[in-house]
Design an enzyme around this catalytic site. Sequence first.
Site, PDB file in Angstrom:
ATOM      1  CB  SER A 165      10.522  10.520   0.136  1.00 57.56           C
ATOM      2  OG  SER A 165       9.195  10.747   0.523  1.00 57.56           O
TER       3      SER A 165
HETATM    4  N1  SAH Z   1       7.876   9.706   4.865  1.00 55.55           N
HETATM    5  C1  SAH Z   1       7.634   8.570   4.008  1.00 55.55           C
HETATM    6  C2  SAH Z   1       6.974   8.979   2.702  1.00 55.55           C
HETATM    7  C3  SAH Z   1       5.869   8.067   2.352  1.00 55.55           C
HETATM    8  S1  SAH Z   1       4.818   8.587   1.019  1.00 55.55           S
HETATM    9  C4  SAH Z   1       8.913   7.805   3.763  1.00 55.55           C
HETATM   10  O1  SAH Z   1       9.983   8.331   4.076  1.00 55.55           O
HETATM   11  O2  SAH Z   1       8.850   6.672   3.302  1.00 55.55           O
HETATM   12  C5  SAH Z   1       3.563   9.505   1.878  1.00 55.55           C
HETATM   13  C6  SAH Z   1       2.790   8.803   2.953  1.00 55.55           C
HETATM   14  O3  SAH Z   1       1.765   9.691   3.411  1.00 55.55           O
HETATM   15  C7  SAH Z   1       2.068   7.528   2.519  1.00 55.55           C
HETATM   16  O4  SAH Z   1       2.456   6.462   3.346  1.00 55.55           O
HETATM   17  C8  SAH Z   1       0.579   7.868   2.690  1.00 55.55           C
HETATM   18  O5  SAH Z   1      -0.216   6.764   3.084  1.00 55.55           O
HETATM   19  C9  SAH Z   1       0.621   8.940   3.765  1.00 55.55           C
HETATM   20  N2  SAH Z   1      -0.539   9.831   3.803  1.00 55.55           N
HETATM   21  C10 SAH Z   1      -1.270  10.326   2.776  1.00 55.55           C
HETATM   22  N3  SAH Z   1      -2.258  11.128   3.227  1.00 55.55           N
HETATM   23  C11 SAH Z   1      -2.156  11.139   4.596  1.00 55.55           C
HETATM   24  C12 SAH Z   1      -2.900  11.761   5.651  1.00 55.55           C
HETATM   25  N4  SAH Z   1      -3.963  12.541   5.401  1.00 55.55           N
HETATM   26  N5  SAH Z   1      -2.516  11.542   6.925  1.00 55.55           N
HETATM   27  C13 SAH Z   1      -1.437  10.747   7.209  1.00 55.55           C
HETATM   28  N6  SAH Z   1      -0.718  10.124   6.261  1.00 55.55           N
HETATM   29  C14 SAH Z   1      -1.048  10.315   4.963  1.00 55.55           C
END
Ligand code: SAH
Length: 213
Positions: A64
């Site tokens: 993010s």
């Molecule tokens: N907090 C992370 C953001 C990653 S993007 C950071 O700081 O890098 C969002 C993430 O949510 C992705 O890795 C994706 O695989 C995950 N995601 C999407 N749907 C999800 C779900 N239902 N349960 C858990 N994780 C999920």
Amino acid sequence: MKDTFKHKGMRNQLAQIVADKGITDEKVLNGIRNIPRHLFMDSSFEAHAYQDKAFPIGADQTISQPYTVAFQTQLLEVTPGAKILEIGTGSGYQTAMLLELGAKVYSIERQKELFKKTSLFLPKLGYRAKKLIFGDGYKGLPTEAPFDGIVVTAGAPYVPKALLAQLKVGGKLVIPVGRKEQIMTLFVRTSEKEFSKQEFGEFRFVPMLENKN
Ligand code: SAH
């Protein structure tokens, strides 16, 4: 895995950029100054690490934007020892931010490769979550509930009831809601049966996926 004075300098600049965009919580800004974001990305993208931008981290996912991480974290108002659930571990950057603030962190990721990679990586930097879980964030984590705060870091097409149900009274859910674009939304559990809701403008996240494990 190198962290240098140059990186530290770039992080101070990034914290200033994020502060100029309206983040006022000094503890959150200190998190940005402390977390070596370049190590959360592929080394070939190191030059981009301290721009205020989201970036691909493989498996179609992104780390993010620092401003977004700061914004969500500021809304959570984390106090030391608070029990926080994160949905979407991804690169672990938001997890690291929560740990910098002294939270007890539980984080769920549905993408197996990312889960494995981040589970190995975070402890190498000294970031120790209470639990990193491979699973579906729509269900929350009933075995560890209730939480002081829950932060969803993927775009949720709707607000999962399980997440609201797993908040303590006084607890906060920060969740970007919407399909193409998302409205950052803060729910506070004001009593056993009541929630307040506030909206904070548009953001863009990768989708929160359901039933795809
Ligand atoms: N907090 C992370 C953001 C990653 S993007 C950071 O700081 O890098 C969002 C993430 O949510 C992705 O890795 C994706 O695989 C995950 N995601 C999407 N749907 C999800 C779900 N239902 N349960 C858990 N994780 C999920």
